[in-house]
Design a protein around this motif. Structure first.
Motif, mmCIF file in Angstrom:
data_model
loop_
_atom_site.group_PDB
_atom_site.id
_atom_site.type_symbol
_atom_site.label_atom_id
_atom_site.label_comp_id
_atom_site.label_asym_id
_atom_site.label_seq_id
_atom_site.Cartn_x
_atom_site.Cartn_y
_atom_site.Cartn_z
ATOM 1 N N CYS A 55 0.825 -1.216 0.000
ATOM 2 C CA CYS A 55 0.000 0.000 0.000
ATOM 3 C C CYS A 55 0.856 1.262 0.000
ATOM 4 O O CYS A 55 0.537 2.238 -0.677
ATOM 5 N N THR A 56 1.944 1.229 0.746
ATOM 6 C CA THR A 56 2.840 2.379 0.772
ATOM 7 C C THR A 56 3.422 2.630 -0.613
ATOM 8 O O THR A 56 3.478 3.764 -1.083
ATOM 9 N N GLU A 57 3.835 1.570 -1.279
ATOM 10 C CA GLU A 57 4.380 1.701 -2.637
ATOM 11 C C GLU A 57 3.296 2.132 -3.630
ATOM 12 O O GLU A 57 3.566 2.896 -4.547
ATOM 13 N N MET A 58 2.066 1.644 -3.443
ATOM 14 C CA MET A 58 0.966 2.020 -4.325
ATOM 15 C C MET A 58 0.701 3.520 -4.242
ATOM 16 O O MET A 58 0.565 4.188 -5.272
ATOM 17 N N VAL A 59 0.618 4.048 -3.022
ATOM 18 C CA VAL A 59 0.364 5.481 -2.852
ATOM 19 C C VAL A 59 1.479 6.278 -3.531
ATOM 20 O O VAL A 59 1.220 7.273 -4.215
ATOM 21 N N TRP A 60 2.703 5.817 -3.386
ATOM 22 C CA TRP A 60 3.860 6.478 -4.012
ATOM 23 C C TRP A 60 3.678 6.533 -5.537
ATOM 24 O O TRP A 60 3.878 7.569 -6.159
ATOM 25 N N ARG A 61 3.288 5.412 -6.137
ATOM 26 C CA ARG A 61 3.117 5.369 -7.591
ATOM 27 C C ARG A 61 1.986 6.296 -8.048
ATOM 28 O O ARG A 61 2.097 6.963 -9.076
ATOM 29 N N ILE A 62 0.902 6.337 -7.288
ATOM 30 C CA ILE A 62 -0.233 7.178 -7.673
ATOM 31 C C ILE A 62 0.124 8.652 -7.573
ATOM 32 O O ILE A 62 -0.212 9.444 -8.454
ATOM 33 N N ILE A 63 0.822 9.032 -6.528
ATOM 34 C CA ILE A 63 1.257 10.428 -6.407
ATOM 35 C C ILE A 63 2.201 10.780 -7.542
ATOM 36 O O ILE A 63 2.111 11.856 -8.143
ATOM 37 N N ASP A 64 3.095 9.857 -7.874
ATOM 38 C CA ASP A 64 4.028 10.098 -8.976
ATOM 39 C C ASP A 64 3.267 10.299 -10.289
ATOM 40 O O ASP A 64 3.576 11.204 -11.071
ATOM 41 N N ARG A 65 2.254 9.474 -10.538
ATOM 42 C CA ARG A 65 1.437 9.644 -11.752
ATOM 43 C C ARG A 65 0.733 10.998 -11.747
ATOM 44 O O ARG A 65 0.645 11.662 -12.785
ATOM 45 N N ALA A 66 0.208 11.380 -10.590
ATOM 46 C CA ALA A 66 -0.503 12.661 -10.497
ATOM 47 C C ALA A 66 0.438 13.825 -10.799
ATOM 48 O O ALA A 66 0.058 14.780 -11.485
ATOM 49 N N ILE A 67 1.671 13.739 -10.305
ATOM 50 C CA ILE A 67 2.643 14.792 -10.594
ATOM 51 C C ILE A 67 2.942 14.827 -12.091
ATOM 52 O O ILE A 67 3.040 15.897 -12.691
ATOM 53 N N GLN A 68 3.045 13.654 -12.719
ATOM 54 C CA GLN A 68 3.249 13.606 -14.163
ATOM 55 C C GLN A 68 2.095 14.278 -14.897
ATOM 56 O O GLN A 68 2.300 15.016 -15.845
ATOM 57 N N ILE A 69 0.881 14.006 -14.438
ATOM 58 C CA ILE A 69 -0.300 14.590 -15.078
ATOM 59 C C ILE A 69 -0.276 16.110 -14.981
ATOM 60 O O ILE A 69 -0.566 16.816 -15.934
ATOM 61 N N HIS A 70 0.098 16.617 -13.805
ATOM 62 C CA HIS A 70 0.053 18.054 -13.571
ATOM 63 C C HIS A 70 1.327 18.777 -13.998
ATOM 64 O O HIS A 70 1.366 20.004 -13.992
ATOM 65 N N GLY A 71 2.342 18.032 -14.375
ATOM 66 C CA GLY A 71 3.579 18.637 -14.848
ATOM 67 C C GLY A 71 4.250 19.487 -13.781
ATOM 68 O O GLY A 71 4.243 19.153 -12.600
ATOM 69 N N GLY A 72 4.815 20.604 -14.203
ATOM 70 C CA GLY A 72 5.541 21.482 -13.294
ATOM 71 C C GLY A 72 4.692 21.993 -12.144
ATOM 72 O O GLY A 72 5.184 22.197 -11.041
ATOM 73 N N ALA A 73 3.392 22.169 -12.385
ATOM 74 C CA ALA A 73 2.494 22.640 -11.326
ATOM 75 C C ALA A 73 2.403 21.633 -10.189
ATOM 76 O O ALA A 73 2.185 22.009 -9.040
ATOM 77 N N GLY A 74 2.599 20.354 -10.485
ATOM 78 C CA GLY A 74 2.546 19.328 -9.452
ATOM 79 C C GLY A 74 3.772 19.318 -8.557
ATOM 80 O O GLY A 74 3.758 18.717 -7.491
ATOM 81 N N CYS A 75 4.838 19.978 -8.998
ATOM 82 C CA CYS A 75 6.094 19.991 -8.234
ATOM 83 C C CYS A 75 6.221 21.185 -7.312
ATOM 84 O O CYS A 75 7.144 21.242 -6.502
#
Length: 140
Positions: free
Chosen positions: A83-103
């Motif tokens: 679950c910890t790794e899953m949350v990490w992957r989902i947040i990473d995908r969300a940052i990819q979706i939002h691009g620079g704004a996600g960072c």
């Protein structure tokens, strides 16, 4: 049993993040149109949703086993690190979706990213949980 139930909070966090991805990605890109209409964005959101559902079902199965009074040490370790790794992957995908704004720290994504990175350590390093809790029990 507590680690399994604590992971439910991570599930709710992921689900909210996934829903936020859908709304926030409604933003338009001047060149390509609405981000939510792009197949790659839709794919990332669907992948995240599938992972959430898989882990939700896994947690229910393990919680049911714990409610029966069975030993859930292995299941607790599996749940903690997957679950910890899953949350990490989902947040990473969300940052990819939002691009620079996600960072940027103006976005909750950057804060969640930092928090989840630390969770990957204090929840128990994946490698340690695999060796100490799982490999020893499975190979015994």
């Amino acid at each position: 049993m507590d680690p399994i139930r604590e992971c439910c909070g991570g599930y709710r966090h992921c689900h909210a993040l996934l829903r936020d991805d859908g709304r926030t990605s409604q933003a338009t890109n001047a060149v390509r149109g609405a981000l939510s209409e792009m197949q790659a964005i839709q794919s990332a959101i669907v992948d995240s949703w599938i992972e959430i559902q898989q882990h939700r079902l896994m947690m229910y199965k393990y919680a049911e086993k714990g409610d029966r009074g069975d030993d859930t040490r292995v299941e607790a370790a599996v749940t903690k690190f997957t679950c910890t790794e899953m949350v990490w992957r989902i947040i990473d995908r969300a940052i990819q979706i939002h691009g620079g704004a996600g960072c940027t720290y103006e976005s909750p994504l950057a804060h969640w990213y930092d928090k989840q990175r630390m969770a990957r350590i204090y929840e128990g390093a994946t490698e340690v949980l695999k060796y100490r809790a799982l490999a020893r029990r499975l190979l015994a």
